[in-house]
Design an enzyme around this catalytic site. Sequence first.
Site, PDB file in Angstrom:
ATOM      1  N   GLY A 196      -7.033   2.186  -4.537  1.00  0.00           N
ATOM      2  CA  GLY A 196      -7.134   3.285  -5.483  1.00  0.00           C
ATOM      3  C   GLY A 196      -7.855   2.873  -6.762  1.00  0.00           C
ATOM      4  O   GLY A 196      -8.698   3.615  -7.290  1.00  0.00           O
ATOM      5  N   GLY A 209      -2.394   7.203  -7.205  1.00  0.00           N
ATOM      6  CA  GLY A 209      -1.927   5.822  -7.266  1.00  0.00           C
ATOM      7  C   GLY A 209      -2.944   4.864  -7.846  1.00  0.00           C
ATOM      8  O   GLY A 209      -4.154   5.130  -7.850  1.00  0.00           O
ATOM      9  N   ASN A 216      -0.937  -8.390  11.513  1.00  0.00           N
ATOM     10  CA  ASN A 216       0.010  -8.136  10.430  1.00  0.00           C
ATOM     11  C   ASN A 216       1.397  -8.720  10.695  1.00  0.00           C
ATOM     12  O   ASN A 216       1.897  -9.511   9.892  1.00  0.00           O
ATOM     13  CB  ASN A 216       0.081  -6.641  10.130  1.00  0.00           C
ATOM     14  CG  ASN A 216      -1.045  -6.181   9.234  1.00  0.00           C
ATOM     15  OD1 ASN A 216      -0.903  -6.125   8.019  1.00  0.00           O
ATOM     16  ND2 ASN A 216      -2.183  -5.853   9.826  1.00  0.00           N
ATOM     17  N   ASN A 243      -4.413  -4.604  13.756  1.00  0.00           N
ATOM     18  CA  ASN A 243      -3.322  -4.708  12.781  1.00  0.00           C
ATOM     19  C   ASN A 243      -1.981  -5.000  13.440  1.00  0.00           C
ATOM     20  O   ASN A 243      -1.133  -5.697  12.862  1.00  0.00           O
ATOM     21  CB  ASN A 243      -3.209  -3.411  11.982  1.00  0.00           C
ATOM     22  CG  ASN A 243      -4.318  -3.248  10.956  1.00  0.00           C
ATOM     23  OD1 ASN A 243      -5.003  -4.210  10.628  1.00  0.00           O
ATOM     24  ND2 ASN A 243      -4.510  -2.049  10.464  1.00  0.00           N
ATOM     25  N   ASN A 255      -4.580 -15.278   8.150  1.00  0.00           N
ATOM     26  CA  ASN A 255      -5.130 -14.681   9.370  1.00  0.00           C
ATOM     27  C   ASN A 255      -5.768 -15.720  10.275  1.00  0.00           C
ATOM     28  O   ASN A 255      -5.605 -15.702  11.499  1.00  0.00           O
ATOM     29  CB  ASN A 255      -6.163 -13.613   9.005  1.00  0.00           C
ATOM     30  CG  ASN A 255      -5.565 -12.418   8.303  1.00  0.00           C
ATOM     31  OD1 ASN A 255      -4.353 -12.347   8.099  1.00  0.00           O
ATOM     32  ND2 ASN A 255      -6.408 -11.470   7.921  1.00  0.00           N
ATOM     33  N   GLU A 291       4.507  -1.512   6.471  1.00  0.00           N
ATOM     34  CA  GLU A 291       4.021  -0.362   7.247  1.00  0.00           C
ATOM     35  C   GLU A 291       4.304  -0.534   8.741  1.00  0.00           C
ATOM     36  O   GLU A 291       3.672   0.112   9.574  1.00  0.00           O
ATOM     37  CB  GLU A 291       2.522  -0.192   7.017  1.00  0.00           C
ATOM     38  CG  GLU A 291       2.175   0.171   5.580  1.00  0.00           C
ATOM     39  CD  GLU A 291       0.681   0.198   5.306  1.00  0.00           C
ATOM     40  OE1 GLU A 291       0.135   1.286   5.076  1.00  0.00           O
ATOM     41  OE2 GLU A 291       0.077  -0.879   5.322  1.00  0.00           O
ATOM     42  N   LYS A 296      -8.630  -0.244  15.061  1.00  0.00           N
ATOM     43  CA  LYS A 296      -8.052  -0.966  13.925  1.00  0.00           C
ATOM     44  C   LYS A 296      -6.562  -1.182  14.127  1.00  0.00           C
ATOM     45  O   LYS A 296      -6.024  -2.238  13.776  1.00  0.00           O
ATOM     46  CB  LYS A 296      -8.300  -0.204  12.629  1.00  0.00           C
ATOM     47  CG  LYS A 296      -7.825  -0.996  11.407  1.00  0.00           C
ATOM     48  CD  LYS A 296      -8.220  -0.359  10.093  1.00  0.00           C
ATOM     49  CE  LYS A 296      -7.782  -1.252   8.932  1.00  0.00           C
ATOM     50  NZ  LYS A 296      -8.094  -0.675   7.615  1.00  0.00           N
ATOM     51  N   ALA A 350      -4.561  -1.354  -5.090  1.00  0.00           N
ATOM     52  CA  ALA A 350      -5.832  -2.083  -5.042  1.00  0.00           C
ATOM     53  C   ALA A 350      -6.994  -1.169  -4.667  1.00  0.00           C
ATOM     54  O   ALA A 350      -8.014  -1.118  -5.365  1.00  0.00           O
ATOM     55  CB  ALA A 350      -5.721  -3.240  -4.055  1.00  0.00           C
TER      56      ALA A 350
END
Length: 293
Positions: free
Chosen positions: A12, A7, A186, A182, A196, A259, A178, A10
Amino acid sequence: MNIVIVGQGAIGSALAARCEIQGLAYKVMGRTSTLQCIEWIAYQGERLAFLPESLEPHELKGNELIILPLKAYQILPAVTALKPYLTEQTMLLLHNGMGTQSEVEALLPDLPLALGITRMAVLKQDTQVTETGLGGSDLGWALAPANKANREQAEHLLSSILAPCQWHTQIAPLQWAKLAVNAVINPLTALHNISNGELAQPQYQAQIQALNEEIATLMQGLNIPGAQDIPSRLAQVINATAANFSSMHQDVLHGRPTEIDYINGYLLKEAERLGLALPHHLALWQKIHARQA
């Protein structure tokens, strides 16, 4: 050992830039054989324009280190597509959320697998990729290569392109730390369309406290250390990333899948196994799904 990056997102693209700068042998596996020319801007201001060399799945030879810096929901489809061409490769999963490890292990139980958490701050706008902050990475083996030389080479390469990098014998507590952050930042920033830092405002504190308490109860039930540190860690991240917009905020804003199933959804699945209810996380999960629909 050659590096294969799946991929041109960003992260990658940032990893490809680091490979390019360090002169490492790497190729990129894109959605098509035609890749984007990347305009890289490092945090210190250095610029680099480069076109990565493309690799097709059938060109895999068996000695590669395959890095998947994808969205969590993209991992299983990507690995399923790669499966017919995999032999002795080593793979790294690098994404937000949890739950993909078991999916990949069910598909490829004998493939060496590493798990990663990165705090790299990267913004991709069309072909321009800007490093907006310097963040480290934490890595650990789910299944290390049986060959010691292969393991050491994989660790050396990953430590180079994900620097500053630290390897851990137990990565799960860090993944949960984490995930706990998140699972609050998120969905709340996505639903309220805020940065944030705005989560530090008084009107969000009661909801944040309820979400933190639910995660802490779940972590304690699973014997995951660090539950008591959730409020302070969350406050620290909100402050440190005050001007940033979360990935889920951006996904919802631009009408992309999120996600959520691998963040709050993963918490709900783990809670169900223990017979626990997480009503506040369930409400966020439902609202994000409704927004996506």
